[in-house]
Design an enzyme around this catalytic site. Structure first.
Site, mmCIF file in Angstrom:
data_model
loop_
_atom_site.group_PDB
_atom_site.id
_atom_site.type_symbol
_atom_site.label_atom_id
_atom_site.label_comp_id
_atom_site.label_asym_id
_atom_site.label_seq_id
_atom_site.Cartn_x
_atom_site.Cartn_y
_atom_site.Cartn_z
ATOM 1 N N GLY A 104 0.830 -1.191 0.000
ATOM 2 C CA GLY A 104 0.000 0.000 0.000
ATOM 3 C C GLY A 104 0.866 1.243 0.000
ATOM 4 O O GLY A 104 2.050 1.196 -0.330
ATOM 5 N N CYS A 105 0.308 2.361 0.403
ATOM 6 C CA CYS A 105 1.039 3.628 0.412
ATOM 7 C C CYS A 105 2.298 3.509 1.257
ATOM 8 O O CYS A 105 2.255 3.068 2.400
ATOM 9 C CB CYS A 105 0.138 4.728 0.957
ATOM 10 S SG CYS A 105 0.941 6.331 1.039
#
Length: 276
Positions: A104-105
């Site tokens: 993810g981020c």
């Protein structure tokens, strides 16, 4: 901070020429540049520019250099700690190694690793794609094939690759191939990037252990891929948790709540399976 006409024009010229500046940012900067070149009064032009940039600035959604310029024109200090890219290197090949994880981020992938004993450096960036020197916005568009990831340099005397993989599973939703948590898109999918046979074996065995646990109802989709070129993101996006502690805590809290709920469901599922 009040800028002179010459200072403002110099800053704006540099931002317009910066390849990372977004098209919309360039448009408002060019409008301000044209106005400054034809008028002597600087304040109204800078005030107008600040008003146009403010909505994205408040959401921390300006590109790095434009964000710094915004802080300058509103008189706020630029307190970003500069990431020393030169120190992100392996100096002792006998006792140092590196690992790469996409989960993810990358904003939320740095602190969980960087604060562990034995971690020498954590770098945010992009990997796994086909575009050279990708910009943040290019990767965000999902067209480069890259994922956001972190490259972790660690001391093998203090922490093992297996321990890093164990930490990784605690940070992600391994059943979500459309992104992670609130971050949706191809560039946020979870991948363990392995650099040799030993790392692949550890990652494969660890993944199989997760699958066999029965903790998850949905299939485990986390990929295991060989490492490829790792492209560091610019300084503005490095060590987000230090530069934006309040926003980071909100994002981290959301992720932790989701993962806690997911784990509780898993524990109930595993216990129910044993009783039956």
């Amino acid at each position: 901070m009040e800028l002179t006409k010459e200072e403002a024009l110099r800053e704006i010229y540099n931002l317009i020429l910066n390849a990372d500046t977004r098209d919309w940012e360039c448009l408002v900067l060019i409008e301000t540049k044209d106005a400054l070149e034809t008028k002597d009064n600087v304040t109204p032009q800078i005030t107008s520019l600040e008003e146009k940039l403010r909505p994205l600035a408040l959401r921390d959604n300006l590109t790095g250099e434009v964000a710094d310029f915004y802080l300058k024109i509103v008189g706020e200090p630029i307190e970003e700690e500069r990431f020393d890219f030169s120190k992100h290197t392996i100096e002792d090949y006998k006792y140092q190694d590196y690992a790469v994880f996409g989960g993810g981020c990358f904003w939320c992938m740095v602190e969980p690793f960087e604060t562990k004993d034995g971690i020498d450096s954590v770098l945010s960036g992009f990997t796994g794609g086909h575009t050279k020197y990708p910009s943040y916005d290019q990767v965000l568009s999902g067209t480069t094939g890259h994922v956001e990831a972190v490259e972790v340099i660690f001391d093998t005397r203090l922490i093992s690759y297996k321990e890093l993989v164990d930490i990784y599973w605690q940070l992600i939703d391994p059943t979500d191939d459309k992104g992670q948590f609130q971050d949706r898109g191809y560039q946020y999918r979870p991948i363990i990037f392995v650099r040799n046979k030993q790392q692949r074996q550890i990652a494969e065995e660890s993944k199989q252990k997760v699958i066999s646990s029965g903790r998850y109802k949905q299939p485990i989709i986390t990929e295991i891929q060989p490492t490829s070129t790792f492209w560091p993101v610019e300084n503005h996006y490095q060590q987000f948790y230090k530069k934006n502690p309040k926003r980071y805590k909100r994002i981290k809290r959301y992720r932790q709540r989701f993962l806690l709920y997911q784990r509780l469901k898993g524990e109930i599922r595993m216990r129910w399976g044993k009783e039956r």
